[in-house]
Design an enzyme around this catalytic site. Structure first.
Site, PDB file in Angstrom:
ATOM      1  N   HIS A  58       0.854  -1.186   0.000  1.00 17.19           N
ATOM      2  CA  HIS A  58       0.000   0.000   0.000  1.00 17.19           C
ATOM      3  C   HIS A  58       0.891   1.238   0.000  1.00 17.19           C
ATOM      4  CE1 HIS A  58      -3.515  -2.532   1.654  1.00 17.19           C
ATOM      5  NE2 HIS A  58      -3.650  -2.341   0.353  1.00 17.19           N
ATOM      6  N   HIS A  69       2.181  -3.719   6.950  1.00 17.14           N
ATOM      7  CA  HIS A  69       1.272  -2.606   6.658  1.00 17.14           C
ATOM      8  C   HIS A  69       1.319  -1.604   7.811  1.00 17.14           C
ATOM      9  CE1 HIS A  69      -1.182  -4.563   3.384  1.00 17.14           C
ATOM     10  NE2 HIS A  69      -0.534  -5.613   3.872  1.00 17.14           N
ATOM     11  N   SER A  70       0.666  -0.475   7.603  1.00 10.60           N
ATOM     12  CA  SER A  70       0.384   0.426   8.719  1.00 10.60           C
ATOM     13  C   SER A  70      -0.979   1.026   8.454  1.00 10.60           C
ATOM     14  CB  SER A  70       1.441   1.530   8.827  1.00 10.60           C
ATOM     15  OG  SER A  70       1.298   2.480   7.785  1.00 10.60           O
ATOM     16  N   ASN A  86      -3.777  -5.536  -2.366  1.00 12.02           N
ATOM     17  CA  ASN A  86      -4.060  -6.464  -1.265  1.00 12.02           C
ATOM     18  C   ASN A  86      -5.513  -6.957  -1.292  1.00 12.02           C
ATOM     19  OD1 ASN A  86      -2.691  -7.841   0.827  1.00 12.02           O
ATOM     20  ND2 ASN A  86      -3.766  -6.636   2.373  1.00 12.02           N
ATOM     21  N   ARG A  87      -6.151  -6.778  -2.445  1.00 12.48           N
ATOM     22  CA  ARG A  87      -7.470  -7.378  -2.698  1.00 12.48           C
ATOM     23  C   ARG A  87      -7.448  -8.137  -4.024  1.00 12.48           C
ATOM     24  NH1 ARG A  87      -7.531  -5.502   1.554  1.00 12.48           N
ATOM     25  NH2 ARG A  87      -9.098  -4.316   2.690  1.00 12.48           N
ATOM     26  N   GLU A 122       0.080  -4.620  11.150  1.00 13.81           N
ATOM     27  CA  GLU A 122      -0.264  -3.198  11.016  1.00 13.81           C
ATOM     28  C   GLU A 122       0.584  -2.473  12.041  1.00 13.81           C
ATOM     29  OE1 GLU A 122      -2.226  -1.800   8.848  1.00 13.81           O
ATOM     30  OE2 GLU A 122      -3.607  -3.355   8.148  1.00 13.81           O
TER      31      GLU A 122
HETATM   32 ZN    ZN Z   1      -1.956  -1.709   4.057  1.00 14.67          ZN
END
Ligand code: ZN
Ligand code: NAG
Length: 452
Positions: free
Chosen positions: A201, A331-332, A278-279, A407
């Site tokens: 992302h 991720h974050s 990520n989908r 995350e």
């Molecule tokens: Zn992410």
């Protein structure tokens, strides 16, 4: 039900204002923009936020830093963040007040918060001397070219510990790298591999900063730090530092693009670019928490693997699947240790082992700065599912039992624009947690003579 209809009708006049949206081309980017943290505490609130989300889709005036989600969203504990322009501020604030949606302003001026992403010079966090060998620093965020150069420098400076290879090109033609790090065994046995990727992302800048810090820690502190030494001797580490280089570069080209999440592919029949990588994986694709609206942040792509970056990562993992014993997608933000399933609110059959690993990692992470993480699947922890994500795919299709996503910091104070002076602390605590993953993987999958 009645209350819900009334609320939505009352809001309609506010929504019509948005039609005359003006693009923000101010050089100051998000000057005066605020970030609101809201909590939906009823289904009515959820419906209002969903309507708001759809109204401002692809608008620069109100940008959501998450999605209102579907069933059960309003039960989640974490707030939803959204960034609001000065022009829309009063409308949004009135809307929340009238609808009795609890809110607080977490960032008063986004442009000012973005300045904290810039290098901290004089009073900088003390840097280890060993960092001097590469041109990378961890007191600022860097664009893709710098991360690319860093990966090449690591392979050149530590030829016995690191090799770099190309896994393909992004949609816009950027080279994607796989960096392998580890101390080869004298007996030639095959070590278990832990696969870590980040920056899938685009706007989650702290993720590749932490990953590169970890790479540097392993190779440069091998001689002096017993944890680095053990991690290097027991595990082979495979890193893809930037899974989405096009989107990532886009977030660096202008302050106005800073919040971009997706790839940059041209979608036929739509003016909106890119999909959510990520989908986009071929595992429960589009089952939940994803959309076929190309203008939405969770657009799953027209079909699985429509995004070439996903194809490259998939093929690279499959090539090494026999050795890969853990996958960590970084991720974050939210401080959550995520495990499958992403597509529904259940857990897979290996949940007991996964939970043991996750809880041990979370406990270790907490020791350094008391940073608290939660463990669970996306629905249970973040309040919304997400199908077609990498961790579901690595678990179900690549057969990697320890598949998880992290995350990182924070819990919403700065969100995606975490100040640069938090990069090193975030990296250090994250390394502590990954160390637990390494220990469990090594115990469970000791080196073998098999040539797989
Ligand atoms: Zn992410
Ligand atoms: C979630 O998905 C898994 C895998 O497809 C399935 O076994 C499980 O029953 C599902 N859970 C629910 C609540 O539907």
């Amino acid at each position: 039900m009645k209350m819900r209809c009334v609320s939505l009708i009352l809001l309609l006049p506010l929504f019509s204002v948005v039609a005359t949206e003006t693009r923000n081309s101010d050089r100051n980017g998000f000057a005066g923009y605020k970030v609101y943290a809201v909590r939906a505490i009823s289904k009515v609130h959820n419906d209002i936020l969903t309507l708001l989300y759809n109204t401002y889709l692809d608008s620069e005036e109100v940008q959501f830093w998450g999605e209102p989600g579907e069933e059960g969203f309003w039960l989640r504990s974490a707030p939803l963040l959204l960034m609001v322009s000065p022009a829309q501020d009063q409308h949004i604030r009135n809307l929340f007040t009238n609808a009795e949606i609890p809110f607080e302003v977490t960032i008063q001026d986004v442009a000012e918060a973005m300045r904290m992403e810039l290098p901290v010079l004089a009073e900088s966090v003390s840097r280890d001397d060993s960092f001097k060998q590469t041109s990378m620093t961890w007191t600022a965020y860097h664009p893709y070219a710098t991360i690319e150069r860093f990966a090449q420098e690591i392979a050149r400076l530590y030829p016995n510990f690191a090799q770099i290879s190309t896994i393909g090109r992004s949609y816009e033609g950027r080279t994607m790298y796989l960096l392998k790090v580890g101390k080869p065994r004298a007996d030639g046995k095959v070590k278990p591999v832990i696969w870590i990727d980040s920056q899938i992302h685009a706007r989650e800048w702290v993720t590749s900063a932490v990953l590169t810090y970890f790479v540097n820690f392993l190779v440069s502190e091998y001689d002096t730090n017993s944890m680095a030494r053990r991690m290097m001797e027991e595990i082979d580490w495979y890193f893809v530092p930037v899974v989405n280089p096009d989107g990532f570069d886009f977030t660096h080209t202008s302050a106005n693009n800073r919040m971009w999440r997706r790839t940059r592919r041209v979608n036929p029949f739509s003016q909106c670019l890119g999909a959510d990588p990520n989908r986009n994986m071929d595992q429960y694709w589009m089952v939940a928490g994803a959309t076929q609206n190309p203008c939405q942040d969770t657009y799953a792509g027209a079909f699985p693997y429509s995004e070439v970056e996903n194809l490259h990562v998939t093929e690279a993992i499959l090539e090494h699947r026999q050795k890969v014993k853990a996958f960590i997608g970084v991720h974050s933000f939210s401080q959550v240790w995520l495990v499958p399933w992403g597509h529904n609110n259940s857990y897979p059959k290996d949940i007991a082992d996964m939970r043991r690993m996750g809880e041990q990692a979370i406990a270790s992470l907490k020791k350094r700065y008391n940073t608290q993480y939660t463990f669970g699947n996306p629905q249970a922890t973040l309040g919304s599912p997400g199908a077609g994500g990498t961790m579901d795919w690595t678990y179900a299709k690549a057969g990697i039992k320890y598949s998880q996503s992290l995350e990182l910091r924070d819990k919403g104070q700065f969100g995606f624009i975490l100040p640069a002076n938090q990069i090193i602390p975030t990296a250090l605590e994250t390394i502590d947690s990954i160390n637990e993953v390494a220990k469990i993987v090594y115990d469970e999958y000791p080196p073998t003579t098999a040539t797989s």
